[in-house]
Design a protein around this motif. Structure first.
Motif, PDB file in Angstrom:
ATOM      1  N   SER A   1      35.849  83.615  50.955  1.00  0.00           N
ATOM      2  CA  SER A   1      36.665  83.887  49.726  1.00  0.00           C
ATOM      3  C   SER A   1      35.773  83.754  48.503  1.00  0.00           C
ATOM      4  O   SER A   1      35.886  84.732  47.600  1.00  0.00           O
ATOM      5  CB  SER A   1      37.350  82.206  49.530  1.00  0.00           C
ATOM      6  N   MET A   2      34.530  82.914  48.288  1.00  0.00           N
ATOM      7  CA  MET A   2      33.679  83.297  47.514  1.00  0.00           C
ATOM      8  C   MET A   2      33.000  84.850  47.428  1.00  0.00           C
ATOM      9  O   MET A   2      32.904  85.394  46.448  1.00  0.00           O
ATOM     10  CB  MET A   2      32.608  82.306  47.520  1.00  0.00           C
ATOM     11  N   LEU A   3      32.643  85.317  48.478  1.00  0.00           N
ATOM     12  CA  LEU A   3      32.183  86.680  48.799  1.00  0.00           C
ATOM     13  C   LEU A   3      33.210  87.712  48.300  1.00  0.00           C
ATOM     14  O   LEU A   3      32.747  88.491  47.530  1.00  0.00           O
ATOM     15  CB  LEU A   3      31.610  86.976  50.163  1.00  0.00           C
ATOM     16  N   CYS A   4      34.570  87.566  48.618  1.00  0.00           N
ATOM     17  CA  CYS A   4      35.585  88.257  48.145  1.00  0.00           C
ATOM     18  C   CYS A   4      35.667  88.437  46.726  1.00  0.00           C
ATOM     19  O   CYS A   4      35.930  89.475  46.247  1.00  0.00           O
ATOM     20  CB  CYS A   4      36.743  88.157  49.006  1.00  0.00           C
ATOM     21  N   GLY A   5      35.556  87.142  46.344  1.00  0.00           N
ATOM     22  CA  GLY A   5      35.726  87.052  44.838  1.00  0.00           C
ATOM     23  C   GLY A   5      34.772  87.924  44.164  1.00  0.00           C
ATOM     24  O   GLY A   5      34.761  88.408  42.937  1.00  0.00           O
ATOM     25  N   PHE A   6      33.549  87.364  44.591  1.00  0.00           N
ATOM     26  CA  PHE A   6      32.502  88.231  43.809  1.00  0.00           C
ATOM     27  C   PHE A   6      32.484  89.711  43.839  1.00  0.00           C
ATOM     28  O   PHE A   6      32.101  90.549  43.052  1.00  0.00           O
ATOM     29  CB  PHE A   6      31.010  87.699  44.243  1.00  0.00           C
ATOM     30  N   ASP A   7      32.816  90.115  45.202  1.00  0.00           N
ATOM     31  CA  ASP A   7      33.320  91.748  45.362  1.00  0.00           C
ATOM     32  C   ASP A   7      34.269  92.047  44.381  1.00  0.00           C
ATOM     33  O   ASP A   7      34.074  93.352  43.869  1.00  0.00           O
ATOM     34  CB  ASP A   7      33.652  91.636  46.876  1.00  0.00           C
ATOM     35  N   ASP A   8      35.282  91.307  44.197  1.00  0.00           N
ATOM     36  CA  ASP A   8      36.274  91.774  43.205  1.00  0.00           C
ATOM     37  C   ASP A   8      35.640  91.941  41.937  1.00  0.00           C
ATOM     38  O   ASP A   8      35.952  92.859  40.903  1.00  0.00           O
ATOM     39  CB  ASP A   8      37.429  90.643  43.204  1.00  0.00           C
TER      40      ASP A   8
ATOM     41  N   ALA B   1      39.633  90.448  56.133  1.00  0.00           N
ATOM     42  CA  ALA B   1      38.988  89.338  55.423  1.00  0.00           C
ATOM     43  C   ALA B   1      39.830  89.056  54.263  1.00  0.00           C
ATOM     44  O   ALA B   1      39.884  87.794  53.914  1.00  0.00           O
ATOM     45  CB  ALA B   1      37.713  90.125  54.869  1.00  0.00           C
ATOM     46  N   ARG B   2      40.597  90.082  53.812  1.00  0.00           N
ATOM     47  CA  ARG B   2      41.459  89.540  52.713  1.00  0.00           C
ATOM     48  C   ARG B   2      42.513  88.784  53.290  1.00  0.00           C
ATOM     49  O   ARG B   2      43.195  87.623  52.743  1.00  0.00           O
ATOM     50  CB  ARG B   2      42.117  90.921  51.958  1.00  0.00           C
ATOM     51  N   ILE B   3      43.164  88.900  54.370  1.00  0.00           N
ATOM     52  CA  ILE B   3      44.399  88.143  55.064  1.00  0.00           C
ATOM     53  C   ILE B   3      43.762  86.736  55.256  1.00  0.00           C
ATOM     54  O   ILE B   3      44.590  85.745  54.934  1.00  0.00           O
ATOM     55  CB  ILE B   3      44.635  88.920  56.146  1.00  0.00           C
ATOM     56  N   LEU B   4      42.633  86.630  55.597  1.00  0.00           N
ATOM     57  CA  LEU B   4      41.951  85.366  56.149  1.00  0.00           C
ATOM     58  C   LEU B   4      41.894  84.639  54.765  1.00  0.00           C
ATOM     59  O   LEU B   4      42.254  83.261  54.885  1.00  0.00           O
ATOM     60  CB  LEU B   4      40.587  85.325  56.720  1.00  0.00           C
ATOM     61  N   THR B   5      41.440  84.918  53.537  1.00  0.00           N
ATOM     62  CA  THR B   5      41.020  84.327  52.456  1.00  0.00           C
ATOM     63  C   THR B   5      42.529  84.017  51.777  1.00  0.00           C
ATOM     64  O   THR B   5      42.706  82.593  51.266  1.00  0.00           O
ATOM     65  CB  THR B   5      40.451  84.880  51.325  1.00  0.00           C
ATOM     66  N   GLU B   6      43.614  84.524  51.908  1.00  0.00           N
ATOM     67  CA  GLU B   6      44.799  84.326  51.324  1.00  0.00           C
ATOM     68  C   GLU B   6      45.734  83.521  52.248  1.00  0.00           C
ATOM     69  O   GLU B   6      46.791  83.094  51.780  1.00  0.00           O
ATOM     70  CB  GLU B   6      45.534  85.790  50.922  1.00  0.00           C
ATOM     71  N   VAL B   7      45.544  83.627  53.523  1.00  0.00           N
ATOM     72  CA  VAL B   7      46.631  82.875  54.242  1.00  0.00           C
ATOM     73  C   VAL B   7      46.028  81.748  54.972  1.00  0.00           C
ATOM     74  O   VAL B   7      46.756  80.370  54.915  1.00  0.00           O
ATOM     75  CB  VAL B   7      47.044  83.774  55.463  1.00  0.00           C
ATOM     76  N   VAL B   8      44.710  81.593  55.630  1.00  0.00           N
ATOM     77  CA  VAL B   8      44.198  80.628  56.146  1.00  0.00           C
ATOM     78  C   VAL B   8      43.965  79.422  55.328  1.00  0.00           C
ATOM     79  O   VAL B   8      43.329  79.691  54.286  1.00  0.00           O
ATOM     80  CB  VAL B   8      42.860  81.010  57.107  1.00  0.00           C
ATOM     81  N   GLY B   9      44.457  78.261  55.678  1.00  0.00           N
ATOM     82  CA  GLY B   9      44.538  77.028  54.622  1.00  0.00           C
ATOM     83  C   GLY B   9      45.629  76.774  54.166  1.00  0.00           C
ATOM     84  O   GLY B   9      45.688  75.575  53.545  1.00  0.00           O
ATOM     85  N   LYS B  10      46.699  77.736  54.069  1.00  0.00           N
ATOM     86  CA  LYS B  10      47.851  77.315  53.648  1.00  0.00           C
ATOM     87  C   LYS B  10      48.921  77.122  54.795  1.00  0.00           C
ATOM     88  O   LYS B  10      48.849  77.699  55.852  1.00  0.00           O
ATOM     89  CB  LYS B  10      48.372  78.449  52.780  1.00  0.00           C
ATOM     90  N   ASP B  11      49.847  76.237  54.508  1.00  0.00           N
ATOM     91  CA  ASP B  11      50.817  75.739  55.713  1.00  0.00           C
ATOM     92  C   ASP B  11      52.044  76.496  55.243  1.00  0.00           C
ATOM     93  O   ASP B  11      52.953  76.070  54.361  1.00  0.00           O
ATOM     94  CB  ASP B  11      51.018  74.387  55.462  1.00  0.00           C
TER      95      ASP B  11
END
Length: 399
Positions: A133-140, A284-294
């Motif tokens: 999530s941090m890496l993708c945020g920095f990439d954005d 990578a985007r799906i993992l950061t936005e979906v994993v960790g949410k119920d």
């Protein structure tokens, strides 16, 4: 277990505000809470000891709210978050129009008590997902900076030589063009260098298009002989902007390498990439936005992504469905693009897309419908950890 006390936390950079209400709606705690692990632990332990099962609800689960979530999960306390838009709408139902941290914290707690269906679950975050999530945020952030610098560079070229900008501006994403602008930042510098030097420079990074692009550059230079005021000053600026583009591009390449390493190591990557249209970066985007949410169901996931149609009905005059304008925009874009990509490689996706087109839907509507269908499959794959299984394509009957 059913919560006996609901702790609403309006998160802040240095201090939060915490308000707790019990099962009957009575406020049992209402004070500022420092952004400090010992203070957060002390409060959570105290409330859990006094009142029993505790539910902690925040309005922002990432960045400034991440420490609260982590401490609560470490203590084995239930956590959830209330989306900001939902909170603002619920706030309109409460008396008063003041916007204070204390009021917001109370609204969060009271909403958790009276409308638990509005909450979103938070599971224990994986280290890989947090890193990703941090890496993708920095990439954005880097992508946004690249766009800003390119626009600034195109603006300068348009100001001093519009014809040259029409040749080079659309190609600023190519490293060869940026390299040439860094070496020869003005029309005069390009003219002085001559065709041979420019073509040789371009060949280093663009051997195929070097000759053609050189011809286009010098044809554009021949169309304007007037030197616009400010061209000399632009020489220093264009060179610096070209250097910035090179640095930002290299940083994005480095970050992409790190992202790919983390994604490749995640156990769900193979599951996600087994679905047509999903590559490593999409995963990578799906993992950061979906994993960790119920998500309780596939429909819940589709609604969160904003790809579930919204039904509108009022009497007999208004009746129908329309695309949702809400949802997670990052996830929505990823699911849309992956569905679009799957049309070429997956016969089943192509058949479903053609079916929707035959029903009279426009291209974007048909792709969104396909994304909605694929989200059901994606939900089952993530839930069960199973790989994608292509179903036989059903041909659309001829009209």
């Amino acid at each position: 277990m059913e919560p006996q006390v609901f702790l609403g936390i309006d998160v802040g950079k240095s201090d939060h505000h915490a308000t707790a209400v019990n099962h009957d709606g009575k406020v049992v705690y209402d004070k500022p809470l420092p952004q400090s692990e010992p203070k957060i632990q002390e409060l959570l332990k105290d409330l859990a000891t006094k009142y029993g099962e505790l539910l902690v609800v925040v309005d922002q689960p990432k960045t400034i709210g991440a420490l609260v979530i982590a401490v609560a999960q470490q203590l084995g306390i239930q956590v959830a978050y209330l989306p900001g838009l939902t909170m603002r709408r619920v706030a309109d139902l409460h008396p008063g129009q003041a916007k204070t941290d204390a009021r917001d914290a109370y609204i969060i707690a009271e909403t958790a008590r009276t409308m638990p269906h509005t909450l979103r679950g938070i599971t224990i975050a994986e280290e890989q997902i947090a890193e990703l999530s941090m890496l993708c945020g920095f990439d954005d952030d880097l992508a946004a900076q690249l766009t800003q610098v390119r626009n600034r560079l195109r603006g300068l070229l348009t100001q001093i030589h519009p014809t040259l900008e029409r040749v080079l501006g659309p190609r600023l994403a190519h490293p060869a063009v940026v390299d040439v602008l860094g070496r020869y930042p003005t029309p005069a510098a390009l003219q002085r260098a001559g065709r041979g030097h420019v073509r040789t420079r371009l060949k280093k990074l663009a051997p195929r298009m070097a000759a053609r692009l050189t011809d286009e550059i010098f044809a554009a230079l021949a169309e304007q002989t007037t030197v616009v005021t400010g061209t000399n000053a632009a020489e220093h600026i264009v060179g610096r902007l070209a250097a910035q583009l090179q640095q930002l591009t290299q940083q994005r390449a480095d970050i992409e390498t790190e992202i790919l390493k983390v994604v490749d190591a995640h156990p769900l990557t193979e599951v996600l990439t087994s679905m047509p249209g999903i590559g490593v970066r999409t995963a990578a985007r799906i993992l950061t936005e979906v994993v960790g949410k119920d998500f309780k169901s596939a429909a819940h996931l589709a609604s969160y992504a904003g790809i579930a149609p919204v039904t509108r009905q009022s009497g007999t005059s208004i009746r129908g469905e329309s695309p949702s304008r809400r949802g997670n925009k990052v996830l929505k874009r990823v699911l849309f693009l992956s569905a679009f990509a799957s049309i070429k490689g997956d016969p089943a996706s192509r058949a479903y897309y053609d079916k929707k087109r035959a029903e009279g839907k426009r291209h974007n509507q048909a792709v969104i419908a396909l994304a909605r269908r694929r989200s059901d499959v994606l939900f089952a794959m993530l839930r069960d950890g199973t790989f994608y299984e292509s179903r036989p394509a059903q041909l659309v009957p001829a009209a």
